[in-house]
Write a protein that holds these residues in place. Structure first.
Motif, short mmCIF file in Angstrom:
data_model
loop_
_atom_site.label_atom_id
_atom_site.label_comp_id
_atom_site.label_asym_id
_atom_site.label_seq_id
_atom_site.Cartn_x
_atom_site.Cartn_y
_atom_site.Cartn_z
N SER A 73 8.64 -6.78 8.55
CA SER A 73 9.14 -6.03 9.58
C SER A 73 9.79 -5.05 8.95
O SER A 73 10.61 -5.11 7.88
CB SER A 73 9.97 -6.60 10.67
OG SER A 73 9.41 -7.61 11.16
N ILE A 74 9.48 -3.67 9.17
CA ILE A 74 10.10 -2.49 8.46
C ILE A 74 10.79 -1.77 9.49
O ILE A 74 10.36 -1.21 10.52
CB ILE A 74 8.98 -1.58 7.80
CG1 ILE A 74 8.21 -2.56 6.99
CG2 ILE A 74 9.68 -0.52 7.22
CD1 ILE A 74 6.85 -2.01 6.49
N LYS B 242 12.39 4.75 16.21
CA LYS B 242 12.74 4.02 17.35
C LYS B 242 11.97 2.64 17.40
O LYS B 242 12.22 1.59 18.04
CB LYS B 242 12.77 4.76 18.50
CG LYS B 242 11.26 5.14 18.97
CD LYS B 242 11.60 5.86 20.53
CE LYS B 242 10.08 6.02 21.11
NZ LYS B 242 9.08 6.45 20.24
N ASP B 243 11.02 2.79 16.93
CA ASP B 243 10.02 1.33 16.49
C ASP B 243 10.49 0.58 15.39
O ASP B 243 10.97 1.02 14.21
CB ASP B 243 8.65 1.68 16.75
CG ASP B 243 7.99 2.28 18.15
OD1 ASP B 243 8.70 1.71 19.16
OD2 ASP B 243 7.10 3.18 17.88
N THR B 244 10.07 -0.64 15.46
CA THR B 244 9.97 -1.76 14.22
C THR B 244 8.47 -1.54 13.60
O THR B 244 7.54 -1.73 14.48
CB THR B 244 10.36 -2.92 14.47
OG1 THR B 244 11.76 -3.10 14.64
CG2 THR B 244 10.20 -3.80 13.14
N LEU B 245 8.07 -1.28 12.27
CA LEU B 245 6.87 -1.32 12.11
C LEU B 245 6.54 -2.74 11.56
O LEU B 245 7.23 -3.13 10.73
CB LEU B 245 6.51 -0.47 10.89
CG LEU B 245 7.05 1.13 11.19
CD1 LEU B 245 6.97 2.09 10.03
CD2 LEU B 245 6.51 1.59 12.50
N ASP C 212 6.96 -10.54 13.33
CA ASP C 212 6.04 -10.42 12.20
C ASP C 212 5.56 -12.17 12.11
O ASP C 212 4.79 -12.34 11.37
CB ASP C 212 6.99 -10.26 10.97
CG ASP C 212 8.17 -11.01 10.78
OD1 ASP C 212 8.47 -12.18 11.40
OD2 ASP C 212 8.96 -10.22 10.03
N LEU C 213 5.84 -12.68 13.26
CA LEU C 213 5.20 -14.03 13.16
C LEU C 213 4.27 -14.00 14.61
O LEU C 213 4.81 -14.38 15.86
CB LEU C 213 6.41 -15.08 13.61
CG LEU C 213 5.95 -16.68 13.40
CD1 LEU C 213 5.63 -16.93 12.10
CD2 LEU C 213 7.32 -17.42 14.10
N PRO C 214 2.83 -13.73 14.58
CA PRO C 214 2.11 -13.50 15.65
C PRO C 214 2.06 -14.65 16.51
O PRO C 214 1.75 -14.38 17.63
CB PRO C 214 0.76 -12.99 14.95
CG PRO C 214 0.92 -12.69 13.77
CD PRO C 214 2.49 -13.47 13.29
#
Lengths: 95, 486
Positions: free
Chosen positions: B138-139, B145-148, B92-94
């Protein structure tokens, strides 16, 4: 400057880079050479010199608090390697 | 549960880090909206998303907001500031770093006086306040299986308020957070809403034996979305650490997360154990110089602060300190009360109305003063009707006020007339009622004359009843005493 393999591993980890273990010795040698070259700067006495944080002498460059130059939702997600209609999708990170 | 004796052996030491999202239209370094509650990834820009070749540019309002907070806390405002990069990887920190202030925080030091629920007063010393950008969200969904990742929050302007490790109880921590929330709302730099995450708190908690010189190892507790949860988390963490130490175990320095459901904290399973942020000055943002002119501009914009209002209310209006605290709880309440005092010309009486009927109406209906149906002008009309003895206090609060609340445009005088509630301040019409009451209670009159002066209240009550509440209580008292002394 002398480095050890442990430091090399740590730097690789911090940068999220991997290297072929066979090239470790050569890489260590290269890094030591670079650092030794940069160490030349230590010869200067900078005791009373403020660190140079910015190359430009500009100060107080502000923008007004206005909404502008947004990206559209579609263009924001366009290049994402993995996505759905709302989100960027990344490999699971455990908290 | 640990025994109090055991708990008393230890001194807890707590430092707080409070993140406050600032109220701005756009983000700190880019023009995308700073807006809560939008659909995911709608408030974004190439800068927020960290695209190569983009350059951030500082939002002028952010530094002004941050300086306001510093002035409110008596901090020293740094004249020369730069941003720094705090390097770490997280989805979440691009950019791979957070833009923050490390070496030159906008505000240095400061003090926030607090008063705990049990009345204990303490001055909480601030270490610093610095500006930074918020990260995205981040969700992690169960079974997914992924983090959104949602970047709406990325780049939202924050100030981080860091206290010295000098807080010793959960109660002090709660009082501090309440004070910070009150301040940011007075300054209108944040909505201070912990449930929506616009104010967040991390607590660094450690314990040491009383009298020890060296601080214990600390745990950083995160994930608390209300002041009550912060208190619970701190109390739990203190007990957990004491239990561990008593068992002979060592406390590990770690980040722990608070679980609301169980009321406990647990260590976070972080993949990243190495905290090497390698701060360095952000070359893409120009240094900021806070000129005297900017400072005086901002000072001129500062509203009266709650502690200043408390002082004004106590010293100039003669209110009890408790009332002054209640009336300055929110800026809106304080503003309403001050207007009411100006309308009636009597702050003391206005305060009694605020503390009594108005507060109880707000409490009963579960609303805040901004939803109270009557304006200070209308409330003022009612208070003036009592001041000029047109209606009695009890008639005003019990009969007229409820009608006015139903019909906020109505005139209290008109209501009094229509409901036949005009106070009787005429001795010619009161005397017959008094005579009637006295002759109906001759036995009591005799007792009164023998010295049971306490019966006067009973006579007053009877007169009020017979006059249907319209008798002027003062005049009734006077006439009764005269009649009884004959």
């Amino acid at each position: 400057m002398k480095l050890n393999q442990e430091t090399l591993q740590k730097i690789a980890h911090l940068a999220r880079l991997e290297f072929d273990p066979k090239s470790g010795d050569q890489m260590l040698k290269d890094m030591e050479e670079i650092l030794t070259w940069v160490e030349k700067l230590d010869e200067l006495d900078t005791e009373n010199v403020a660190p140079l944080t910015h190359v430009s002498s500009e100060i107080n460059v502000y923008r007004p608090d206005e909404v502008a130059n947004k990206a559209t939702h579609e263009s924001a997600l366009f290049n994402a390697p993995k996505k759905d209609e709302d989100y960027f999708r990344v490999p699971k990170v455990l908290d | 549960m640990l025994s109090q004796k055991l708990i008393d052996k230890y001194q807890p030491v707590i430092g707080l880090e409070v993140h406050v999202q600032l109220l701005t239209a756009s983000k700190i370094f880019a023009g995308d909206d700073n807006l809560y509650g939008s659909a995911p990834n709608r408030n974004v820009s190439v800068i927020t998303l960290g695209h190569p070749g983009t350059l951030p540019r500082m939002n002028k309002k952010v530094i002004r907001h941050a300086i306001k907070m510093g002035l409110a806390c008596g901090s020293t405002i740094s004249k020369y500031q730069v941003f720094d990069r705090k390097n770490y990887f997280y989805p979440d920190l691009p950019k791979g770093y957070q833009t923050t202030q490390d070496s030159t925080p906008v505000c240095i030091g400061g003090v926030v006086p607090v008063k705990t629920l049990s009345g204990f007063r303490k001055e909480i010393i601030l270490n610093r306040i610095h500006m930074e950008e918020d990260a995205g969200k981040s969700i992690h969904l169960v079974g997914e299986k992924d983090t959104l990742v949602d970047f709406n929050r990325a780049g939202v302007p924050l100030i981080e308020i860091v206290t010295e490790p000098m807080i010793h109880t959960a109660e002090e921590a709660a009082a501090f957070l309440q004070e910070i929330r009150k301040l940011v709302r007075y300054l209108e730099i944040s909505d201070g809403n912990m449930e929506e995450g616009s104010m967040r708190c991390d607590a660094n908690v450690s314990v040491m034996l009383k009298g020890a010189k060296e601080l214990g190892k600390k745990a950083e507790v995160k994930n608390m979305n209300s002041i009550r949860n912060v208190s619970h988390a701190i109390n739990h963490e203190i007990e957990r650490q004491i239990t561990e130490i008593e068992k002979g175990n060592e406390i590990i320095s770690e980040t722990r997360t608070f679980d609301v459901a169980s009321g406990t904290t647990s260590g976070m399973r972080t993949k990243e154990e190495l905290n090497d942020y390698r701060y360095f000055p952000e070359p893409d943002l120009s240094p900021m110089e806070v000129t005297d002119q900017l400072l005086s501009e901002i000072k001129a914009e500062m509203p009266a602060l709650p502690k200043e209002l408390v002082q004004l209310f106590v010293e100039s209006y003669g209110l009890p300190e408790y009332d002054a605290y209640v009336l300055t709880d929110t800026k809106e309440l304080a503003v309403y009360f001050q207007k009411l005092g100006e309308v009636t010309g009597d702050f003391k009486t206005s305060s009694n109305w605020m503390m009594g009927p108005v507060k109880s109406y707000l409490n009963d209906s579960g609303i805040e003063i901004d939803s109270f149906p009557l304006s200070p002008d209308q409330m003022g009309l009612l208070i003036k009707a009592v001041q000029s003895k047109v209606v009695s206090q009890s008639v005003a609060t019990q009969k007229i006020l409820p009608v006015m609340i139903e019909k906020p445009d109505s005139d209290p005088m008109q209501i009094a007339k229509e409901m036949n509630l005009i106070q009787d301040s005429d001795s010619n019409s009161l005397q017959p009622i008094i005579d009637e009451v006295l002759s109906a209670n001759q036995a009591k009159v005799a007792e009164y004359k023998k010295g049971r002066k306490g019966l006067l209240g009973m006579f007053v009550g009877e007169v009020m009843k017979k006059s249907k509440g319209k008798a002027d209580p003062k005049l009734t008292n006077k006439l009764l005493k005269e009649s009884l002394s004959v």
